[in-house]
Motif scaffolding. Structure first.
Motif, mmCIF file in Angstrom:
data_model
loop_
_atom_site.group_PDB
_atom_site.id
_atom_site.type_symbol
_atom_site.label_atom_id
_atom_site.label_comp_id
_atom_site.label_asym_id
_atom_site.label_seq_id
_atom_site.Cartn_x
_atom_site.Cartn_y
_atom_site.Cartn_z
ATOM 1 N N LEU A 3 -52.308 38.215 20.000
ATOM 2 C CA LEU A 3 -52.861 38.391 20.582
ATOM 3 C C LEU A 3 -52.739 39.121 22.139
ATOM 4 O O LEU A 3 -53.728 39.467 22.796
ATOM 5 C CB LEU A 3 -52.992 36.590 21.210
ATOM 6 N N LEU A 54 -62.031 38.967 22.183
ATOM 7 C CA LEU A 54 -62.639 38.090 21.151
ATOM 8 C C LEU A 54 -63.870 37.750 20.797
ATOM 9 O O LEU A 54 -65.169 37.300 20.360
ATOM 10 C CB LEU A 54 -61.021 37.543 21.121
ATOM 11 N N LEU A 73 -56.197 33.892 14.383
ATOM 12 C CA LEU A 73 -55.455 34.807 15.920
ATOM 13 C C LEU A 73 -53.871 34.358 15.631
ATOM 14 O O LEU A 73 -53.061 33.181 15.713
ATOM 15 C CB LEU A 73 -55.873 34.166 17.183
ATOM 16 N N PRO A 79 -50.358 33.321 19.505
ATOM 17 C CA PRO A 79 -50.735 33.327 20.692
ATOM 18 C C PRO A 79 -50.345 32.141 21.588
ATOM 19 O O PRO A 79 -50.320 32.466 22.813
ATOM 20 C CB PRO A 79 -51.725 31.374 20.300
ATOM 21 N N VAL A 127 -56.941 29.899 25.013
ATOM 22 C CA VAL A 127 -57.044 29.990 23.281
ATOM 23 C C VAL A 127 -57.316 28.633 22.908
ATOM 24 O O VAL A 127 -58.642 29.009 22.352
ATOM 25 C CB VAL A 127 -55.663 30.285 22.950
ATOM 26 N N LEU A 149 -63.370 30.509 14.052
ATOM 27 C CA LEU A 149 -61.177 31.624 14.738
ATOM 28 C C LEU A 149 -60.182 30.351 14.452
ATOM 29 O O LEU A 149 -61.054 28.908 14.586
ATOM 30 C CB LEU A 149 -61.091 31.180 16.483
ATOM 31 N N LEU A 154 -55.982 29.554 14.088
ATOM 32 C CA LEU A 154 -55.139 29.847 14.966
ATOM 33 C C LEU A 154 -53.621 29.625 14.605
ATOM 34 O O LEU A 154 -53.269 28.564 13.548
ATOM 35 C CB LEU A 154 -54.868 28.368 17.121
#
Length: 232
Positions: free
Chosen positions: A124, A132, A146, A149, A157, A167, A169
């Motif tokens: 990030l 993004l 990602l 974060p 986010v 996406l 995480l």
């Protein structure tokens, strides 16, 4: 305890500010981590091409190579030609647009990513939610993991995760109380992935977090390994 654990974010190689173990195996064994996606530190801090060459020479089935790609005009990219990435036969690549000074949503990067069709891991701190969002609007099939974060930017986010299902995480730095559970209830455990950033970052904390999540065992298994397997 999860059935299997894969660390989606691990580094190997030298760094400018510390001595790192050359073999991550003992630490992975100690923490019960079965496999790890690894990027070479030379690719991050020095020479992407040299780091990728060292990474791709690894011969350890527990380590999944994630090379760094630097899109650019001829003579300013790594590797030199797009087709070389396809020849690596890897399952994910890493992008560092801030560190390597290229435009994540520029025409060359978009062409490379569209041609490769591979998931990309991005820290990030190397980009922004706005960048993004633009990337995923222009390449709606692009899958993004990602990294790092944190927990201070969860609102931004979460907004990004609400806008796209492409996406995923990494949870290693989501170390605020109930943060991972909050994300899992809203977006699904299948979009959350265990990772550590070790050995530069601490891996004991994320591993402890994984074992103490207030979620159903099936959800923990997804975060520990299943979501990453689905992504790749």
């Amino acid at each position: 305890m999860p059935k299997s654990v894969i660390d989606a974010h691990r580094l190997i190689g030298p760094v400018p500010f510390d001595d790192l173990p050359s073999d991550p195996g003992p630490e992975m064994d100690r923490l019960g981590i079965d496999r790890a996606c690894v990027t070479h530190t030379l690719s991050l801090y020095s020479d992407a091409q040299a780091g990728n060459e060292a990474l791709l020479r690894l011969d350890d089935p527990r380590l999944i190579p994630v090379p760094v790609v630097v899109p650019g005009v001829t003579g300013a990219s790594a590797p030199a030609e797009l087709h070389e990435v396809l020849g690596w036969n890897v399952r994910m690549i890493r992008l560092c647009p801030e560190r390597h000074r290229f435009d994540l949503t520029g025409p060359i990067a978009l062409r490379w990513l569209a041609a490769l069709g591979l998931p990309v891991a991005i820290d990030l701190e190397e980009t922004s939610p706005a960048q993004l969002r633009t990337l995923m609007e222009r390449l709606p099939e692009q899958r993004v993991l990602l990294l790092n974060p944190g927990y201070r930017r969860l609102r931004a986010v979460a907004e990004l995760m609400a806008e796209t299902r492409r996406l995923w995480l990494e949870i290693g730095t989501v170390n605020t109380q109930g943060g991972v559970e909050w994300l899992a209830h809203r977006f699904g455990a299948d979009r959350l992935i265990f990772g550590t950033g070790a050995p530069i970052a601490d891996d004991c904390g994320p591993r402890f977090l994984l074992d103490h999540l207030d979620l159903e065992p099936s959800a923990v298994d997804l975060i520990a390994a299943g979501s990453l397997s689905e992504l790749m």
